[in-house]
Structures are given as C-alpha cells and as structure tokens.
Design a protein around this motif. Sequence first.
Motif, PDB file in Angstrom:
ATOM      1  N   MET A   1      33.070  32.276  -0.106  1.00 37.60           N
ATOM      2  CA  MET A   1      31.935  31.470  -0.513  1.00 37.60           C
ATOM      3  C   MET A   1      32.435  30.241  -1.261  1.00 37.60           C
ATOM      4  N   ALA A   2      31.776  29.132  -1.051  1.00 42.78           N
ATOM      5  CA  ALA A   2      32.185  27.876  -1.684  1.00 42.78           C
ATOM      6  C   ALA A   2      31.942  27.926  -3.184  1.00 42.78           C
ATOM      7  N   GLY A   3      32.748  27.156  -3.914  1.00 41.12           N
ATOM      8  CA  GLY A   3      32.573  27.067  -5.366  1.00 41.12           C
ATOM      9  C   GLY A   3      31.372  26.220  -5.721  1.00 41.12           C
ATOM     10  N   LEU A   4      31.228  25.985  -6.999  1.00 43.01           N
ATOM     11  CA  LEU A   4      30.108  25.174  -7.487  1.00 43.01           C
ATOM     12  C   LEU A   4      30.312  23.706  -7.148  1.00 43.01           C
ATOM     13  N   LEU A   5      29.233  23.028  -6.841  1.00 40.17           N
ATOM     14  CA  LEU A   5      29.241  21.590  -6.632  1.00 40.17           C
ATOM     15  C   LEU A   5      29.465  20.920  -7.975  1.00 40.17           C
ATOM     16  N   LYS A   6      30.425  20.014  -8.052  1.00 40.79           N
ATOM     17  CA  LYS A   6      30.709  19.298  -9.297  1.00 40.79           C
ATOM     18  C   LYS A   6      29.923  17.990  -9.303  1.00 40.79           C
ATOM     19  N   LEU A   7      29.141  17.789 -10.368  1.00 41.08           N
ATOM     20  CA  LEU A   7      28.276  16.614 -10.456  1.00 41.08           C
ATOM     21  C   LEU A   7      28.656  15.702 -11.608  1.00 41.08           C
ATOM     22  N   GLY A   8      28.452  14.416 -11.400  1.00 48.60           N
ATOM     23  CA  GLY A   8      28.449  13.411 -12.451  1.00 48.60           C
ATOM     24  C   GLY A   8      27.049  12.817 -12.454  1.00 48.60           C
ATOM     25  N   VAL A   9      26.443  12.678 -13.625  1.00 44.73           N
ATOM     26  CA  VAL A   9      25.068  12.200 -13.705  1.00 44.73           C
ATOM     27  C   VAL A   9      25.037  10.881 -14.476  1.00 44.73           C
ATOM     28  N   LEU A  10      24.389   9.882 -13.891  1.00 44.87           N
ATOM     29  CA  LEU A  10      24.230   8.578 -14.530  1.00 44.87           C
ATOM     30  C   LEU A  10      22.856   8.522 -15.202  1.00 44.87           C
ATOM     31  N   ILE A  11      22.825   8.077 -16.444  1.00 40.48           N
ATOM     32  CA  ILE A  11      21.563   7.967 -17.178  1.00 40.48           C
ATOM     33  C   ILE A  11      21.493   6.627 -17.898  1.00 40.48           C
ATOM     34  N   SER A  12      20.272   6.251 -18.290  1.00 45.83           N
ATOM     35  CA  SER A  12      20.127   5.041 -19.099  1.00 45.83           C
ATOM     36  C   SER A  12      19.096   5.219 -20.206  1.00 45.83           C
ATOM     37  N   GLY A  13      18.431   6.366 -20.206  1.00 47.23           N
ATOM     38  CA  GLY A  13      17.373   6.563 -21.203  1.00 47.23           C
ATOM     39  C   GLY A  13      17.258   8.002 -21.634  1.00 47.23           C
ATOM     40  N   GLY A  14      16.062   8.543 -21.468  1.00 48.18           N
ATOM     41  CA  GLY A  14      15.753   9.874 -21.962  1.00 48.18           C
ATOM     42  C   GLY A  14      16.471  11.012 -21.275  1.00 48.18           C
ATOM     43  N   GLY A  15      16.912  10.787 -20.064  1.00 53.73           N
ATOM     44  CA  GLY A  15      17.628  11.835 -19.352  1.00 53.73           C
ATOM     45  C   GLY A  15      16.727  12.907 -18.771  1.00 53.73           C
ATOM     46  N   SER A  16      15.500  12.545 -18.381  1.00 53.40           N
ATOM     47  CA  SER A  16      14.585  13.541 -17.824  1.00 53.40           C
ATOM     48  C   SER A  16      15.100  14.100 -16.500  1.00 53.40           C
ATOM     49  N   ASN A  17      15.729  13.270 -15.677  1.00 52.78           N
ATOM     50  CA  ASN A  17      16.311  13.773 -14.431  1.00 52.78           C
ATOM     51  C   ASN A  17      17.514  14.665 -14.725  1.00 52.78           C
ATOM     52  N   LEU A  18      18.299  14.300 -15.723  1.00 55.33           N
ATOM     53  CA  LEU A  18      19.407  15.142 -16.162  1.00 55.33           C
ATOM     54  C   LEU A  18      18.879  16.502 -16.582  1.00 55.33           C
TER      55      LEU A  18
END
Length: 71
Positions: A1-18
């Motif tokens: 089984m594949a490992g975890l997907l590694k993410l980098g997250v770009l933000i500019s404010g509150g980080g609601s999507n984060l």
Amino acid sequence: MAGLLKLGVLISGGGSNLQSIIDHIEKGSLRARIEIVVSNNPDAFGLARAKKHGIASVSYTHLTLPTIYSV
C-alpha cells in the motif's frame, strides 16, 4: 500500500482551507501529511493553526523574497 501523500499548503490569511485539510486528515478521509505551511503574511492566523497541530511553517513577504523572473 502506498504511503501518505506529502503536502505543502500555501496560506495568506486565516487558514480556513488549511484547517479543512487538517480536519480531513484527522478523521481519516484524507491519507496525507502536511509537511510545511508557507505564508506570504507573517501575521496570518493560519500560522497559529499550523503551530497548534505541530506543522512546520515559514513566512516570506515580498520584502524578504527575491523577485524571480522567467522568460
């Protein structure tokens, strides 16, 4: 089984999507790990969200990052 997907997250404010990504990871509906959060705003609340969850973060502004031009 594949490992975890590694993410980098770009933000500019509150980080609601984060926060949404964090929530999905924590409930198991997203098999991923956030490796880094990057912001162009050193006062972004999303950086506090990252810290709360033990996620590495960095902030750069247009004053601290060199301009990169492409042809």
